[in-house]
Each structure stands twice: as structure tokens, then as C-alpha cells.
Design a protein around this motif. Structure first.
Motif, short mmCIF file in Angstrom:
data_model
loop_
_atom_site.label_atom_id
_atom_site.label_comp_id
_atom_site.label_asym_id
_atom_site.label_seq_id
_atom_site.Cartn_x
_atom_site.Cartn_y
_atom_site.Cartn_z
N THR A 177 47.31 24.40 45.06
CA THR A 177 47.59 25.81 45.32
C THR A 177 47.56 26.10 46.81
OG1 THR A 177 46.71 26.45 43.17
CG2 THR A 177 46.80 28.17 44.85
N LEU A 178 46.58 25.56 47.52
CA LEU A 178 46.51 25.77 48.97
C LEU A 178 47.69 25.13 49.68
CD1 LEU A 178 42.70 25.34 49.67
CD2 LEU A 178 44.07 27.40 50.00
N ILE A 179 48.10 23.95 49.23
CA ILE A 179 49.27 23.30 49.84
C ILE A 179 50.50 24.18 49.63
CG2 ILE A 179 50.86 21.34 49.64
CD1 ILE A 179 48.36 19.60 49.08
N GLY A 180 50.65 24.75 48.44
CA GLY A 180 51.76 25.66 48.18
C GLY A 180 51.73 26.87 49.09
N ALA A 181 50.54 27.45 49.28
CA ALA A 181 50.41 28.62 50.14
C ALA A 181 50.70 28.28 51.59
CB ALA A 181 49.00 29.21 50.01
N PHE A 182 50.18 27.16 52.08
CA PHE A 182 50.46 26.76 53.45
C PHE A 182 51.93 26.44 53.65
CE2 PHE A 182 45.85 26.16 53.84
CZ PHE A 182 45.63 26.73 55.08
N THR A 183 52.56 25.86 52.64
CA THR A 183 53.99 25.57 52.73
C THR A 183 54.79 26.87 52.83
OG1 THR A 183 53.70 23.54 51.48
CG2 THR A 183 55.93 24.44 51.60
N GLY A 184 54.42 27.86 52.02
CA GLY A 184 55.11 29.16 52.08
C GLY A 184 54.97 29.81 53.45
N ARG A 185 53.75 29.80 53.99
CA ARG A 185 53.55 30.40 55.32
C ARG A 185 54.27 29.62 56.40
NH1 ARG A 185 53.57 35.13 55.19
NH2 ARG A 185 53.01 35.19 57.37
#
Length: 103
Positions: free
Chosen positions: A20-28
């Protein structure tokens, strides 16, 4: 033999929270890269540090939202990445539009 996708593999390797954190960092990072392309930011500038708490916050908000509307993996990770890309203001606008539609 079961087929698993990229997000399923990430979940198996790192666990759901890290995915989930990897997804969020990828989005940002996608949003930040767009700002760099437009000339509004330098890629390695102090602005990049401000994206860390935004990504973590959007991961928390996105995961809660995904659970609330009943999304399962890997859809919830995509939902988190999308909300992280939109950021707090974009997520607020999306939520306001959804709430106004529900009336």
C-alpha cells in the motif's frame, strides 16, 4: 498453478502494508514528475521531501476508503495509488463530488 499479478507478488514479498505504501509513493511520484515536466519543480528539490508525509497520509486515507467501499486486493492498492496521485486536494474534490451525488 495459480496465476498471480504484480500486486499479488508484491503482497507475497513485502506484505499488504508495504504494498500500500509503495502504491501511495508511486502515485505521489507520478504527480511530482508531472510537475517537474511542467517546469514547476526541480526533480531533486526540497519539495520532494514534502511528498513523504502526503504519501503516507494518502495511504492511510486510501486504505480506509478502500475498506469502507469493500475493495479487495489488488484493487485497493490501485485505489490508494490513484488517491495519492490526486493528493489531499484532489481527494477532497472527489469526496465532495461523491457526497453531493449521494443526496
Amino acid at each position: 498453478m495459480s496465476e498471480s499479478g504484480f500486486i499479488d507478488t508484491m503482497n507475497a514479498l513485502f506484505g499488504g502494508a508495504v504494498t500500500t505504501l509503495i502504491g501511495a509513493f508511486t502515485g505521489r511520484l507520478m504527480w511530482h514528475s508531472g510537475e517537474v515536466k511542467l517546469g514547476n519543480r526541480r526533480f531533486f528539490g526540497k519539495e520532494l521531501l514534502w511528498e513523504i508525509p502526503v504519501a503516507v497520509g494518502m495511504a492511510l486515507i486510501g486504505e480506509a476508503g478502500a475498506r469502507y467501499i469493500g475493495l479487495s486486493q489488488p484493487v485497493s492498492t490501485g485505489f490508494v495509488a490513484t488517491l495519492a496521485y490526486l493528493g489531499p486536494r484532489g481527494a477532497e474534490a472527489l469526496l465532495a463530488a461523491w457526497l453531493c451525488r449521494k443526496k
